[in-house]
Structure formats: structure tokens, C-alpha cells
Design a protein around this motif. Structure first.
Motif, PDB file in Angstrom:
ATOM      1  N   PRO A   1     -20.557  -5.688  27.236  1.00 46.70           N
ATOM      2  CA  PRO A   1     -21.530  -4.598  27.355  1.00 46.70           C
ATOM      3  C   PRO A   1     -21.624  -3.723  26.107  1.00 46.70           C
ATOM      4  CG  PRO A   1     -20.335  -4.850  29.416  1.00 46.70           C
ATOM      5  CD  PRO A   1     -19.692  -5.785  28.431  1.00 46.70           C
ATOM      6  N   ARG A   2     -20.489  -3.320  25.519  1.00 48.51           N
ATOM      7  CA  ARG A   2     -20.503  -2.466  24.335  1.00 48.51           C
ATOM      8  C   ARG A   2     -19.830  -3.124  23.141  1.00 48.51           C
ATOM      9  NH1 ARG A   2     -20.419   3.384  25.293  1.00 48.51           N
ATOM     10  NH2 ARG A   2     -18.556   3.527  24.008  1.00 48.51           N
ATOM     11  N   ARG A   3     -19.016  -4.096  23.380  1.00 45.36           N
ATOM     12  CA  ARG A   3     -18.188  -4.709  22.340  1.00 45.36           C
ATOM     13  C   ARG A   3     -18.780  -6.046  21.897  1.00 45.36           C
ATOM     14  NH1 ARG A   3     -13.890  -5.171  25.328  1.00 45.36           N
ATOM     15  NH2 ARG A   3     -13.057  -3.133  24.695  1.00 45.36           N
ATOM     16  N   ARG A   4     -18.533  -6.387  20.647  1.00 46.24           N
ATOM     17  CA  ARG A   4     -18.840  -7.707  20.137  1.00 46.24           C
ATOM     18  C   ARG A   4     -17.578  -8.308  19.530  1.00 46.24           C
ATOM     19  NH1 ARG A   4     -22.325  -6.734  22.980  1.00 46.24           N
ATOM     20  NH2 ARG A   4     -24.599  -6.908  22.687  1.00 46.24           N
ATOM     21  N   ALA A   5     -17.273  -9.539  19.923  1.00 40.88           N
ATOM     22  CA  ALA A   5     -16.133 -10.267  19.367  1.00 40.88           C
ATOM     23  C   ALA A   5     -16.669 -11.452  18.585  1.00 40.88           C
ATOM     24  CB  ALA A   5     -15.186 -10.738  20.472  1.00 40.88           C
ATOM     25  N   ILE A   6     -16.379 -11.482  17.290  1.00 40.23           N
ATOM     26  CA  ILE A   6     -16.898 -12.506  16.393  1.00 40.23           C
ATOM     27  C   ILE A   6     -15.785 -13.503  16.092  1.00 40.23           C
ATOM     28  CG2 ILE A   6     -17.828 -12.943  14.080  1.00 40.23           C
ATOM     29  CD1 ILE A   6     -18.978 -10.045  14.245  1.00 40.23           C
ATOM     30  N   LEU A   7     -16.065 -14.760  16.348  1.00 41.37           N
ATOM     31  CA  LEU A   7     -15.114 -15.840  16.116  1.00 41.37           C
ATOM     32  C   LEU A   7     -15.689 -16.730  15.024  1.00 41.37           C
ATOM     33  CD1 LEU A   7     -14.532 -16.760  19.881  1.00 41.37           C
ATOM     34  CD2 LEU A   7     -13.460 -14.921  18.547  1.00 41.37           C
ATOM     35  N   HIS A   8     -14.930 -16.930  13.954  1.00 39.15           N
ATOM     36  CA  HIS A   8     -15.489 -17.633  12.796  1.00 39.15           C
ATOM     37  C   HIS A   8     -14.479 -18.637  12.243  1.00 39.15           C
ATOM     38  CE1 HIS A   8     -18.322 -17.946   9.387  1.00 39.15           C
ATOM     39  NE2 HIS A   8     -17.228 -18.295   8.728  1.00 39.15           N
ATOM     40  N   ALA A   9     -15.002 -19.812  11.881  1.00 38.97           N
ATOM     41  CA  ALA A   9     -14.179 -20.839  11.234  1.00 38.97           C
ATOM     42  C   ALA A   9     -15.030 -21.577  10.219  1.00 38.97           C
ATOM     43  CB  ALA A   9     -13.616 -21.819  12.258  1.00 38.97           C
ATOM     44  N   GLY A  10     -14.476 -21.820   9.048  1.00 42.21           N
ATOM     45  CA  GLY A  10     -15.191 -22.554   8.013  1.00 42.21           C
ATOM     46  C   GLY A  10     -14.223 -23.271   7.094  1.00 42.21           C
ATOM     47  N   MET A  11     -14.746 -24.235   6.360  1.00 40.39           N
ATOM     48  CA  MET A  11     -13.921 -25.063   5.484  1.00 40.39           C
ATOM     49  C   MET A  11     -14.214 -24.843   4.005  1.00 40.39           C
ATOM     50  SD  MET A  11     -11.840 -26.761   7.335  1.00 40.39           S
ATOM     51  CE  MET A  11     -11.598 -27.098   9.078  1.00 40.39           C
ATOM     52  N   LEU A  12     -15.039 -23.835   3.687  1.00 48.86           N
ATOM     53  CA  LEU A  12     -15.360 -23.565   2.285  1.00 48.86           C
ATOM     54  C   LEU A  12     -15.052 -22.112   1.935  1.00 48.86           C
ATOM     55  CD1 LEU A  12     -18.705 -25.558   1.858  1.00 48.86           C
ATOM     56  CD2 LEU A  12     -16.424 -26.166   0.992  1.00 48.86           C
ATOM     57  N   ALA A  13     -13.930 -21.619   2.437  1.00 53.52           N
ATOM     58  CA  ALA A  13     -13.518 -20.244   2.158  1.00 53.52           C
ATOM     59  C   ALA A  13     -12.226 -20.278   1.338  1.00 53.52           C
ATOM     60  CB  ALA A  13     -13.305 -19.472   3.453  1.00 53.52           C
ATOM     61  N   ALA A  14     -12.362 -20.076   0.046  1.00 54.76           N
ATOM     62  CA  ALA A  14     -11.198 -20.131  -0.844  1.00 54.76           C
ATOM     63  C   ALA A  14     -10.369 -18.849  -0.785  1.00 54.76           C
ATOM     64  CB  ALA A  14     -11.640 -20.393  -2.275  1.00 54.76           C
ATOM     65  N   GLY A  15     -10.924 -17.782  -0.241  1.00 53.42           N
ATOM     66  CA  GLY A  15     -10.179 -16.534  -0.136  1.00 53.42           C
ATOM     67  C   GLY A  15     -11.078 -15.386   0.254  1.00 53.42           C
ATOM     68  N   GLY A  16     -10.461 -14.252   0.551  1.00 53.94           N
ATOM     69  CA  GLY A  16     -11.207 -13.035   0.823  1.00 53.94           C
ATOM     70  C   GLY A  16     -11.499 -12.734   2.274  1.00 53.94           C
ATOM     71  N   SER A  17     -11.163 -13.643   3.195  1.00 51.76           N
ATOM     72  CA  SER A  17     -11.425 -13.406   4.610  1.00 51.76           C
ATOM     73  C   SER A  17     -10.138 -12.981   5.299  1.00 51.76           C
ATOM     74  CB  SER A  17     -11.955 -14.672   5.286  1.00 51.76           C
ATOM     75  OG  SER A  17     -13.173 -15.084   4.729  1.00 51.76           O
ATOM     76  N   PRO A  18     -10.101 -11.800   5.921  1.00 52.16           N
ATOM     77  CA  PRO A  18      -8.911 -11.426   6.671  1.00 52.16           C
ATOM     78  C   PRO A  18      -8.786 -12.265   7.935  1.00 52.16           C
ATOM     79  CG  PRO A  18     -10.635  -9.820   7.049  1.00 52.16           C
ATOM     80  CD  PRO A  18     -11.150 -10.771   5.997  1.00 52.16           C
ATOM     81  N   ARG A  19      -7.579 -12.436   8.409  1.00 53.02           N
ATOM     82  CA  ARG A  19      -7.390 -13.176   9.669  1.00 53.02           C
ATOM     83  C   ARG A  19      -7.995 -12.401  10.830  1.00 53.02           C
ATOM     84  NH1 ARG A  19      -7.618 -15.236  13.664  1.00 53.02           N
ATOM     85  NH2 ARG A  19      -6.131 -16.466  14.843  1.00 53.02           N
ATOM     86  N   PHE A  20      -7.763 -11.091  10.873  1.00 49.25           N
ATOM     87  CA  PHE A  20      -8.342 -10.243  11.913  1.00 49.25           C
ATOM     88  C   PHE A  20      -8.904  -8.975  11.288  1.00 49.25           C
ATOM     89  CE2 PHE A  20      -5.230 -12.572  14.547  1.00 49.25           C
ATOM     90  CZ  PHE A  20      -6.012 -12.919  15.641  1.00 49.25           C
ATOM     91  N   LEU A  21     -10.010  -8.499  11.847  1.00 52.36           N
ATOM     92  CA  LEU A  21     -10.600  -7.225  11.478  1.00 52.36           C
ATOM     93  C   LEU A  21     -11.084  -6.570  12.769  1.00 52.36           C
ATOM     94  CD1 LEU A  21     -11.707  -5.188   9.379  1.00 52.36           C
ATOM     95  CD2 LEU A  21     -13.789  -6.577   9.288  1.00 52.36           C
TER      96      LEU A  21
END
Length: 364
Positions: free
Chosen positions: A221-241
Motif C-alpha cells: 500500500p505505501r511501500r515499494r520493495a525493489i529486487l534487482h539482479a544483473g550480470m553486467l555490474a562491475a561495481g557501485g551497487s549496494p547489497r541493500f538500500l
């Protein structure tokens, strides 16, 4: 089987999942004896477990009289038929994720386990990862307030498509069916079932034949949970935010247990599951760093052992597995239809999942 004798375990499949995760974790859990392995490569098994019996036929291994608990770590399309055979033979069963290929199979296996009064569990080992445990503790502490935005990433840099079944065309292959079960299971444990699921899947790498990028939004209702996976991420993505009404949380690096297992570290050895990467909390006027608790995926198998001998609860129940399958299936359908879809669960299934989620303690 008795409460004093070790629980006899048959592990079916000695590929990446079986060799890297299941076998070391089972072997390191008191009260479990890995005495049979289903594999077509006896020489490979003998290097690690020279005393284990090796059975080439997976169906024979699933029904072998020398096993009390059958662990299925085979390609995804074979999970349901092997679990069905093992349950019919009176075995307790652990199935690697994803539980099945669709919701109908998940419901069928759950009903079969009830009929035979057997423990049926799904290997959601990442409930016992340091990163997830730390984020869960932070959310439950109230230091973030009401969570409005949650992101969970499993991003890797693997630009070359590898010769393995998970990256080839076939039922249950592709990154969503590989990593999605981990991402979605953790979110469901934290927030419950979403109202709708919206997903986008893509095939991005040269030579890829199945989706290797997934972006899924669980709509509450108010929250959004984003689930993401990719194979071309060399860096810069936190595990959780995580963003909440009282602050934000960043967990930059992932749990180290998979890397430790790949390096040959024995579960429980000094340093096992320790995570030096701290949680970062940001408030309106200040920030803090909090230590990350150690992870220990052996706890999953310790709880399965206790459930089988009647001394504890199943750590990942068929009710939870059916609910997760509904979310995974909704995401796959959403990516095709281009619209948000509700998980196809009955009111009783939703209520049963929520009862278990609320009554269950944090992973321990």
C-alpha cells in the motif's frame, strides 16, 4: 532413525549447488551424516567424500533405503519429480530453490508432504546471511521508522555467458529463477506478501539466450520493495538500500559465506561468516556505523535436523514455499504482460503465510 543416531542424508546432485553449498554445510552440522550422494561422477564425489555411497540414478537415490532425509540439488526442472518420489517413499525432503517450476507443482508437493506426514523444506540459505541479518535487525529495531523504500541487489560482473544449465534455454533457467528466489524470500520475510508484482526481464549479454537481468517491484500500500539482479555490474551497487521515515540504511557488501565456501573454508572454522563491512545509518543530522552480525547458513540444516526429530520447527515450510512461488510466477507473467499482477494465492494461503511470518522468530 533414532534421536541418538545421526540423521542419514542423501544428497542428489553434485554440481555447483550440491558441492559448494549443501555438502559442506551438511557435513559441518552435528547430527547429520552425509552417507549417500546421487551423482554420475563417482570420481568427483570420492575426492571429497570417499566413504559416501554414490548412486548414479537420481530417482534411485531419492528412494534409497539408506537415507532418512533427501536433499535435492539438481537442475530446477527435476525438483518436483524427485521430491514427489522421495516423499512417496517416506523420506523427509529438502529442495534447493526454486522449490518447483510453478504454483501448481508447489501446492501438489505441499499436499503430499502433509499426507505422508513428512518434513518438506526449501533451501533458503540466505536467510542466514550476514547482510540480511543486519538489515533485518536494523528494521526491527525501529531506527529506520516506517520503511518506505527497500532495495535488494544481487549484482555480478560476468560478461561472458557460461556453459552451465542455468544460463541455457530450458524450464526454470535464467537469472530470475536463479537469484529471484533469494531476493523475494528475504523481502517476504520482512514485509509479507505484496498486493501486486511488477517485473521487467531482459537479455543483455552477447550470446545470452535467457534473461540475465531482472528488475522486480513488490507493491505494498505505501511501500515499494525493489529486487534487482544483473550480470553486467562491475561495481557501485549496494547489497541493500533502505529508506524509512526516521533514516536510511546502506549495506554495501554482500555476505562472505559463498566466497568462503568457494575458497575451501570449512563452515564453522575461525572467521566463518564474519562480515567486516558495517551497516551505515543516515539520519537527518547525523550518521552512524553499526557492526554487522555474523552469518551462518549451517543454522538452516540444524533447524531441519531438529524438525525431523521433533525438537523444533521447519525453518522454511511448504506454506512459505507456496507463497514465494506465487510471487515468482507473478513476476514472470508480469514481464510478459507488461503490467502489475497479484500473486495468485487464495485468502487461506495468504492468511497461513502471514500467521507463520508473524509467529516465527528472526533467524537464529
Amino acid at each position: 532413525m533414532s534421536e541418538t543416531a545421526p540423521l542419514r542424508v542423501a544428497l542428489i546432485g553434485y554440481g555447483f549447488a550440491g558441492k559448494t553449498f549443501h555438502a559442506p554445510l551438511i557435513a559441518a552440522t552435528p547430527g547429520l551424516a552425509l552417507n549417500l550422494i546421487g551423482s554420475s561422477d563417482a570420481a568427483k564425489v570420492a575426492v571429497d567424500f570417499p566413504r559416501a555411497a554414490v548412486v548414479a540414478d537420481p530417482l534411485q537415490a531419492a528412494t534409497d533405503a539408506r537415507a532418512d532425509l533427501v536433499v535435492i540439488a539438481t537442475p530446477n526442472h527435476s525438483h518436483a519429480p524427485l521430491a514427489r518420489a522421495a516423499l512417496a517413499a517416506g523420506k523427509h525432503v529438502v529442495v534447493d530453490k526454486p522449490f518447483t517450476l510453478d504454483l501448481a507443482e508447489a501446492r501438489e508437493l505441499a499436499a503430499l508432504a502433509r499426507r505422508h506426514d513428512r518434513v518438506l523444506s526449501v533451501f533458503q540459505n540466505r536467510r542466514w546471511d550476514s547482510d540480511y541479518l543486519g538489515v533485518r535487525q536494523a528494521i526491527e529495531s525501529g531506527r529506520l521508522g516506517e520503511v518506505a523504500h527497500f532495495e535488494s541487489h544481487i549484482d555480478r560482473f560476468r560478461p561472458q555467458v557460461r556453459e552451465r544449465w542455468r544460463e541455457q534455454a530450458g524450464p526454470g533457467t535464467g537469472v530470475w529463477w536463479d537469484l529471484g528466489p533469494h531476493l523475494a524470500d528475504q523481502a517476504l520475510q520482512l514485509f509479507g506478501l505484496p498486493e501486486r508484482v511488477f517485473a521487467s526481464l531482459a537479455t543483455q549479454r552477447d550470446g545470452a539466450v535467457v534473461a540475465d537481468w531482472a528488475h522486480v517491484v513488490l507493491e505494498y500500500p505505501r511501500r515499494r520493495a525493489i529486487l534487482h539482479a544483473g550480470m553486467l555490474a562491475a561495481g557501485g551497487s549496494p547489497r541493500f538500500l533502505v529508506h524509512g521515515s526516521a533514516g536510511s540504511l546502506v549495506k554495501a557488501q554482500a555476505d562472505r559465506q559463498e566466497a568462503q565456501l568457494l575458497a575451501g573454508l570449512t563452515p564453522g572454522a575461525p572467521g566463518w561468516g564474519q562480515d567486516p563491512d558495517e551497516l551505515q545509518w543516515f539520519g537527518a543530522e547525523r550518521s552512524e556505523r553499526w557492526p554487522t552480525p555474523a552469518g551462518d547458513q549451517r543454522r538452516y540444516y540444524a533447524q531441519v535436523r531438529d524438525a525431523v526429530i521433533g525438537r523444533g520447527a521447519n525453518p522454511v515450510t511448504p506454506v512459505q514455499a507456496v507463497a514465494l512461488m506465487a510471487v515468482l510466477e507473478a513476476a514472470a507473467a508480469s514481464a510478459v504482460q507488461g503490467r502489475a499482477l497479484p500473486p495468485a494465492l487464495s485468502e487461506d494461503e495468504r492468511a497461513g503465510f502471514e500467521r507463520e511470518r508473524i509467529s516465527g522468530a528472526s533467524p537464529s
